[in-house]
Design a protein around this motif. Structure first.
Motif, PDB file in Angstrom:
ATOM      1  N   LEU A  82       0.759  -1.072  -0.054  1.00 62.78           N
ATOM      2  CA  LEU A  82      -0.024   0.102   0.119  1.00 62.78           C
ATOM      3  C   LEU A  82       0.867   1.328  -0.103  1.00 62.78           C
ATOM      4  O   LEU A  82       0.624   2.276  -0.646  1.00 62.78           O
ATOM      5  CB  LEU A  82      -0.932  -0.049   1.220  1.00 62.78           C
ATOM      6  CG  LEU A  82      -2.087  -1.199   1.200  1.00 62.78           C
ATOM      7  CD1 LEU A  82      -2.815  -0.896   2.368  1.00 62.78           C
ATOM      8  CD2 LEU A  82      -2.597  -1.131  -0.206  1.00 62.78           C
ATOM      9  N   SER A  83       1.932   1.147   0.827  1.00 63.32           N
ATOM     10  CA  SER A  83       2.847   2.220   0.871  1.00 63.32           C
ATOM     11  C   SER A  83       3.623   2.654  -0.705  1.00 63.32           C
ATOM     12  O   SER A  83       3.640   3.728  -1.325  1.00 63.32           O
ATOM     13  CB  SER A  83       4.081   2.199   1.784  1.00 63.32           C
ATOM     14  OG  SER A  83       3.502   2.255   3.075  1.00 63.32           O
ATOM     15  N   GLU A  92       3.733  -0.359 -10.928  1.00 61.03           N
ATOM     16  CA  GLU A  92       5.269  -0.179 -10.422  1.00 61.03           C
ATOM     17  C   GLU A  92       5.092  -0.840  -9.072  1.00 61.03           C
ATOM     18  O   GLU A  92       6.449  -1.587  -8.730  1.00 61.03           O
ATOM     19  CB  GLU A  92       5.654   1.120 -10.442  1.00 61.03           C
ATOM     20  CG  GLU A  92       7.024   1.167  -9.921  1.00 61.03           C
ATOM     21  CD  GLU A  92       8.029   0.732 -10.877  1.00 61.03           C
ATOM     22  OE1 GLU A  92       9.289   0.809 -10.787  1.00 61.03           O
ATOM     23  OE2 GLU A  92       7.799  -0.098 -12.071  1.00 61.03           O
ATOM     24  N   ALA A  93       4.132  -0.706  -8.206  1.00 61.66           N
ATOM     25  CA  ALA A  93       4.222  -1.439  -6.888  1.00 61.66           C
ATOM     26  C   ALA A  93       4.423  -2.926  -6.935  1.00 61.66           C
ATOM     27  O   ALA A  93       5.373  -3.626  -6.373  1.00 61.66           O
ATOM     28  CB  ALA A  93       3.336  -0.946  -6.076  1.00 61.66           C
ATOM     29  N   THR A 142      -4.335  -7.252   2.832  1.00 61.28           N
ATOM     30  CA  THR A 142      -4.630  -8.361   1.953  1.00 61.28           C
ATOM     31  C   THR A 142      -5.830  -8.498   1.305  1.00 61.28           C
ATOM     32  O   THR A 142      -5.855  -9.151   0.318  1.00 61.28           O
ATOM     33  CB  THR A 142      -4.689  -9.713   2.940  1.00 61.28           C
ATOM     34  OG1 THR A 142      -5.756  -9.467   3.848  1.00 61.28           O
ATOM     35  CG2 THR A 142      -3.473  -9.982   3.898  1.00 61.28           C
ATOM     36  N   GLU A 143      -6.804  -7.638   1.626  1.00 56.41           N
ATOM     37  CA  GLU A 143      -8.082  -7.438   0.782  1.00 56.41           C
ATOM     38  C   GLU A 143      -7.655  -6.757  -0.495  1.00 56.41           C
ATOM     39  O   GLU A 143      -8.127  -7.139  -1.511  1.00 56.41           O
ATOM     40  CB  GLU A 143      -9.062  -6.667   1.261  1.00 56.41           C
ATOM     41  CG  GLU A 143      -9.816  -7.739   2.580  1.00 56.41           C
ATOM     42  CD  GLU A 143     -10.846  -6.917   3.273  1.00 56.41           C
ATOM     43  OE1 GLU A 143     -10.890  -5.717   3.090  1.00 56.41           O
ATOM     44  OE2 GLU A 143     -11.761  -7.627   3.839  1.00 56.41           O
ATOM     45  N   VAL A 458       1.979  -2.693   9.835  1.00 58.59           N
ATOM     46  CA  VAL A 458       0.563  -2.519   9.565  1.00 58.59           C
ATOM     47  C   VAL A 458       0.524  -1.528   8.930  1.00 58.59           C
ATOM     48  O   VAL A 458       0.877  -0.386   9.349  1.00 58.59           O
ATOM     49  CB  VAL A 458      -0.213  -2.090  11.377  1.00 58.59           C
ATOM     50  CG1 VAL A 458      -1.443  -2.125  11.128  1.00 58.59           C
ATOM     51  CG2 VAL A 458       0.209  -3.385  11.986  1.00 58.59           C
ATOM     52  N   PRO A 459      -0.409  -1.414   7.795  1.00 60.05           N
ATOM     53  CA  PRO A 459      -0.451  -0.537   6.780  1.00 60.05           C
ATOM     54  C   PRO A 459      -1.259   0.699   7.626  1.00 60.05           C
ATOM     55  O   PRO A 459      -2.028   0.847   8.368  1.00 60.05           O
ATOM     56  CB  PRO A 459      -1.681  -1.101   5.877  1.00 60.05           C
ATOM     57  CG  PRO A 459      -1.310  -2.805   6.014  1.00 60.05           C
ATOM     58  CD  PRO A 459      -0.873  -2.917   7.402  1.00 60.05           C
TER      59      PRO A 459
END
Length: 463
Positions: A82-83, A92-93, A142-143, A458-459
């Motif tokens: 997510l970051s 790209e992530a 994870t979702e 933890v996001p």
């Protein structure tokens, strides 16, 4: 210099010092820093272009800094997805995460190919909840990974999570099979040996004293200098001596303890392979075992470096050993009589998003840097060295154009606000997470402070 038993073990195997640089020399590339990023980059450059003259300087011994003092958890970057998306988009992530994923196997292949005994064990990463408030803290990540058909994590039952970790405090978890553990100092010394065999000129006990930022930069040391076509700054937290890099990171400690060997008793708990374990705190608990049956346990409870001046702040037994030991005992109460025989600490370069940045120092195309690995560099420096190689060789490829190059990073405040603020935020996190262990809420001011914390495992989609 105190480094704990990790580095003492490594020096028993390969203790001979490389020479100190005396006088003036020249090179195609001069790498400053003999840790993971510097050594992997040197090896990758020499394998790509064997004729390249590569010099590497290290202020002490290769691997004696952060690289040889960490917990030895070789994780990938799917937890940072997510970051990464917030920096460079989904496509790209994904590409970066896949590259970081491949680095875990590359370490194992390197160790096998070069007969490096780094105690490499690829038994996965168990990401756990150690109190009820941490249940499903990974779900937002994870979702999103499920939405993109990119989720490597498998949910495990509470019973399986407890069995894998051997700890009754483990309540739930998810498992990523593509992670490993290593003895990090042994890996660093193995990298050093291979670099020398490839023709890299390594100078130890050779600290940087000044960098002349010319078209052809000059690296000055205590007793000599290197005139190079390209310079690579691969100094981890020590890179904060450069003004452009200082506000990208906060220099803080990783604090570790190790028990005496207790293999029979440890095996009986079920914690008997090379799995690495973390919980879901921001002030993270992270641990692993060793082949001879020790538990090595870490938690960032120690010191921040004011104005990023490191000096000898981290070259001593861990000042937070009592707190780290108490946390270890809470996870393994039946092993509370096993003594802790070593503690140590080391600096890490904590970035706001927990991800490194790469680029050209002050816009000089001949001075390349990588900084901000945030304590998660054991495996990710392997793929990061591809970025360094492409920037050094002026390649126009997917690595020189990587989304981690020349980020618009959020700068940390200047001093004294950074030092004071970092301590306040860390202490607030410890208070909040300690209260959550007892299913209690923190007060409004503590909660406000914790919202300012950098992204962790933890996001935090607001960072």
């Amino acid at each position: 210099m105190y480094r704990g038993f990790w580095y003492a073990q490594a020096l028993d195997l390969e203790g001979a010092l490389a020479p100190t640089l005396q006088g003036t020399t020249s090179a195609d590339v001069c790498i400053i820093g003999g840790g993971f990023l510097g050594l992997w980059s040197a090896i990758r450059l020499k394998k790509e272009q064997p004729s390249l003259d590569v010099v590497l300087i290290e202020k002490d011994r290769c691997g004696s800094g952060a690289s040889g003092r960490n917990g030895g958890l070789a994780n990938n970057w799917w937890a940072k997805y997510l970051s990464l998306m917030s920096i460079c988009g989904e496509q790209e992530a994904r590409r970066i995460c896949e590259a970081a994923d491949s680095a875990v196997d590359e370490i194992g292949e390197f160790c096998r190919a070069h007969n490096v005994d780094a105690q490499y064990r690829k038994d996965g990463w168990l990401w756990t909840a150690s109190n009820p408030r941490q249940h499903n803290s990974w779900r937002v990540l994870t979702e999103k990974l499920d939405n993109y058909n990119a989720n490597p994590f498998r949910e495990v039952t509470p019973e399986e999570a407890r069995a894998k970790s051997g700890s009754p405090r483990t309540l739930s978890g998810i498992f990523d099979p593509n992670a490993a553990t290593v003895q990090p100092a042994m890996l660093a010394r193995g990298l050093r040996r291979v670099a020398i065999e490839l023709g890299v000129r390594i100078y130890e006990k050779t600290p940087l004293t000044r960098l002349d930022r010319r078209t052809a930069p000059v690296v000055h040391t205590a007793h000599g200098s290197v005139r190079a076509k390209k310079v690579v700054i691969a100094m981890n937290a020590w890179g904060a001596q450069f003004p452009e890099l200082k506000r990208m990171i906060v220099v803080m400690s990783s604090d570790m303890v190790a028990t005496a060997p207790m293999k029979t008793r440890l095996d009986a708990t079920g914690f008997n392979d090379g799995v690495c374990v973390t919980d879901s705190r921001t002030v993270l608990n992270y641990w692993r075992n060793t082949p001879d049956g020790r538990i090595v346990f870490g938690k960032p409870l120690g010191q921040f470096a004011f104005a990023s001046r490191i000096g000898n702040l981290y070259d001593r037994p861990c000042p937070a050993a009592e707190g780290v030991t108490a946390e270890l005992r809470s996870f393994y109460p039946t092993l509370a009589d096993v003594p802790v025989v070593s503690s140590w600490t080391g600096p890490l370069d904590r970035a706001m998003k927990g991800l490194p940045n790469f680029g050209f120092l002050g816009g000089n195309p001949n001075i390349i840097y990588g900084i901000g690995f945030s304590g998660n560099g054991v495996a990710t420096t392997v793929f990061a060295s591809r970025i360094i190689k492409s920037l050094v060789l002026e390649a126009n490829d997917e690595w020189s154009r990587c989304g981690l190059v020349d980020q618009k990073v959020k700068l940390l405040p200047p001093e004294p606000f950074r030092f004071v603020g970092a301590r306040m935020v860390r202490n607030a996190l410890v208070r909040k997470e300690t209260l959550e262990d007892h299913d209690r809420d923190a007060g409004a001011f503590t909660t406000f402070l914790t919202a300012l914390a950098p992204a962790g495992y933890v996001p935090n989609t607001k960072k």
